[in-house]
Scaffold this motif. Structure first.
Motif, PDB file in Angstrom:
ATOM      1  N   GLU A  66       0.834  -1.214   0.000  1.00  0.00           N
ATOM      2  CA  GLU A  66       0.000   0.000   0.000  1.00  0.00           C
ATOM      3  C   GLU A  66       0.867   1.262   0.000  1.00  0.00           C
ATOM      4  O   GLU A  66       0.572   2.224  -0.713  1.00  0.00           O
ATOM      5  N   THR A  67       1.933   1.255   0.793  1.00  0.00           N
ATOM      6  CA  THR A  67       2.842   2.410   0.830  1.00  0.00           C
ATOM      7  C   THR A  67       3.497   2.612  -0.529  1.00  0.00           C
ATOM      8  O   THR A  67       3.571   3.737  -1.027  1.00  0.00           O
ATOM      9  N   ILE A  69       2.362   1.721  -3.477  1.00  0.00           N
ATOM     10  CA  ILE A  69       1.341   2.217  -4.409  1.00  0.00           C
ATOM     11  C   ILE A  69       1.164   3.721  -4.231  1.00  0.00           C
ATOM     12  O   ILE A  69       1.139   4.476  -5.198  1.00  0.00           O
ATOM     13  N   SER A  70       1.087   4.170  -2.993  1.00  0.00           N
ATOM     14  CA  SER A  70       0.920   5.592  -2.707  1.00  0.00           C
ATOM     15  C   SER A  70       2.137   6.390  -3.174  1.00  0.00           C
ATOM     16  O   SER A  70       1.990   7.453  -3.785  1.00  0.00           O
ATOM     17  N   GLU A  71       3.336   5.895  -2.897  1.00  0.00           N
ATOM     18  CA  GLU A  71       4.564   6.588  -3.293  1.00  0.00           C
ATOM     19  C   GLU A  71       4.698   6.709  -4.815  1.00  0.00           C
ATOM     20  O   GLU A  71       5.299   7.649  -5.316  1.00  0.00           O
ATOM     21  N   THR A  73       2.194   7.163  -6.730  1.00  0.00           N
ATOM     22  CA  THR A  73       0.980   7.907  -7.100  1.00  0.00           C
ATOM     23  C   THR A  73       0.064   7.078  -8.009  1.00  0.00           C
ATOM     24  O   THR A  73      -0.506   7.567  -8.974  1.00  0.00           O
ATOM     25  N   ALA A  75      -3.254   4.154  -8.106  1.00  0.00           N
ATOM     26  CA  ALA A  75      -4.530   3.992  -7.394  1.00  0.00           C
ATOM     27  C   ALA A  75      -4.926   2.520  -7.377  1.00  0.00           C
ATOM     28  O   ALA A  75      -4.783   1.808  -8.381  1.00  0.00           O
TER      29      ALA A  75
END
Length: 106
Positions: A66-67, A69-71, A73, A75
């Motif tokens: 999850e981290t 994926i966020s880093e 950018t 979805a």
């Protein structure tokens, strides 16, 4: 005939509860029977990792994906799932491999 390892898909999360879909891939499409249903996992891009160790640490591997994926950018495009690559009875020391898959939007 089974066509791969079992999986668990985390369809919904909430405080103190989760809806989990458990499944086994099969070689040929089959009709639903009794308490069993047929379905499919989504195709498309995904973020994946292999967790090695006992299942108690799987949440750490999910958090790392999850981290990432966020880093990047990116979805999330649906519910994540896990393939249980190793049979725990074959590796009693808890050194199990689990593939974690997080679908992404296109």
């Amino acid at each position: 005939t089974f066509a791969g390892p079992p999986y668990a898909r985390y369809v919904a999360f909430g405080p103190g509860k989760a809806t989990i879909e458990a499944g086994m891939p099969i070689a040929e499409k089959a009709a639903p029977s009794g308490d069993f249903q047929t379905g499919s996992l989504p195709a498309g891009p995904a973020a994946t990792t292999i967790h090695t160790g006992d299942y108690q640490k799987l949440s750490d591997a999910h958090a790392a994906v999850e981290t990432w994926i966020s880093e990047q950018t990116l979805a999330v495009g649906g519910a994540p799932w896990e393939w249980y690559v190793d049979d725990p009875t074959d590796f009693p020391n808890g050194d199990w491999k689990t593939e974690i898959i997080w679908p992404l939007t296109n």
